[in-house]
Design a protein around this motif. Structure first.
Motif, PDB file in Angstrom:
ATOM      1  N   THR A   1       0.858  -1.184   0.000  1.00 10.86           N
ATOM      2  CA  THR A   1       0.000   0.000   0.000  1.00 10.86           C
ATOM      3  C   THR A   1       0.890   1.229   0.000  1.00 10.86           C
ATOM      4  O   THR A   1       1.864   1.293   0.752  1.00 10.86           O
ATOM      5  CB  THR A   1      -0.911  -0.005   1.237  1.00 10.86           C
ATOM      6  OG1 THR A   1      -1.712  -1.188   1.203  1.00 10.86           O
ATOM      7  CG2 THR A   1      -1.831   1.203   1.252  1.00 10.86           C
TER       8      THR A   1
ATOM      9  N   GLU B   1       0.821   5.312   0.483  1.00 11.78           N
ATOM     10  CA  GLU B   1       0.039   6.444   0.975  1.00 11.78           C
ATOM     11  C   GLU B   1       0.250   7.643   0.064  1.00 11.78           C
ATOM     12  O   GLU B   1       1.380   7.962  -0.300  1.00 11.78           O
ATOM     13  CB  GLU B   1       0.431   6.794   2.405  1.00 11.78           C
ATOM     14  CG  GLU B   1       0.045   5.747   3.433  1.00 11.78           C
ATOM     15  CD  GLU B   1      -1.453   5.522   3.541  1.00 11.78           C
ATOM     16  OE1 GLU B   1      -2.232   6.492   3.358  1.00 11.78           O
ATOM     17  OE2 GLU B   1      -1.843   4.383   3.824  1.00 11.78           O
TER      18      GLU B   1
ATOM     19  N   ALA C   1      -4.899   5.860   0.271  1.00 11.86           N
ATOM     20  CA  ALA C   1      -3.991   4.730   0.071  1.00 11.86           C
ATOM     21  C   ALA C   1      -4.260   4.061  -1.274  1.00 11.86           C
ATOM     22  O   ALA C   1      -5.410   3.850  -1.654  1.00 11.86           O
ATOM     23  CB  ALA C   1      -4.159   3.727   1.197  1.00 11.86           C
TER      24      ALA C   1
ATOM     25  N   LYS D   1      -3.156   0.670  -3.786  1.00 10.52           N
ATOM     26  CA  LYS D   1      -2.594  -0.674  -3.733  1.00 10.52           C
ATOM     27  C   LYS D   1      -1.712  -0.910  -4.950  1.00 10.52           C
ATOM     28  O   LYS D   1      -2.113  -0.652  -6.075  1.00 10.52           O
ATOM     29  CB  LYS D   1      -3.703  -1.705  -3.679  1.00 10.52           C
ATOM     30  CG  LYS D   1      -4.564  -1.572  -2.445  1.00 10.52           C
ATOM     31  CD  LYS D   1      -5.253  -2.852  -2.100  1.00 10.52           C
ATOM     32  CE  LYS D   1      -6.142  -2.721  -0.907  1.00 10.52           C
ATOM     33  NZ  LYS D   1      -5.501  -2.351   0.303  1.00 10.52           N
TER      34      LYS D   1
END
Length: 135
Positions: A34, A36, A41, A43
């Motif tokens: 993940t 930020e 967030a 993936k």
């Protein structure tokens, strides 16, 4: 407002990356992870997605899209291709944009950009005017 697909009731305009943008660092994700970002967030999938480091921010881009829209400069550095046309509109209210890599919060004035595969992502107004020109 939730944006899942390119909206039909907005004024889209063609844009392209400005030539000679500063290079960015990018690498394929080595493991599922993940990342930020300002908007939330994202993936990244191992071996399939690229993680891009813009210095003050990061992004995740699906591998095939990254390879179509960025040119390699060597040593892990890339530049967005200036010959690729994108489309954008400006938000008039807050929105949650469902990108390929995860939801991103966007604010009024942000640009929502549609890439060559129909993918959407938000960019702040300040960043968008630095990075893109009308096509």
């Amino acid at each position: 407002w939730v944006i899942d697909n390119p909206p039909q009731n907005v004024e889209w305009r063609p844009i392209r990356p400005k030539p000679n943008q500063p290079p960015v660092r990018a690498r394929r994700a080595e493991a599922d992870c993940t990342v930020e970002t300002r908007g939330g967030a994202l993936k990244a999938r191992a071996g399939r997605d690229y993680i891009i480091d813009y210095g003050a921010s990061r992004a995740v881009v699906r591998g095939d899209i990254f390879e179509r829209t960025y040119e390699p400069l060597g040593d892990g550095r890339f530049r967005k291709r200036a010959d690729v046309i994108f489309h954008a509109f400006t938000l008039d209210r807050p929105a949650l944009v469902h990108t390929l890599e995860g939801p991103q919060k966007a604010e009024p004035g942000d640009w929502i950009i549609e890439g060559p595969a129909g993918e959407l992502w938000p960019v702040t107004h300040a960043e968008a005017v630095k990075k893109y020109d009308d096509a």
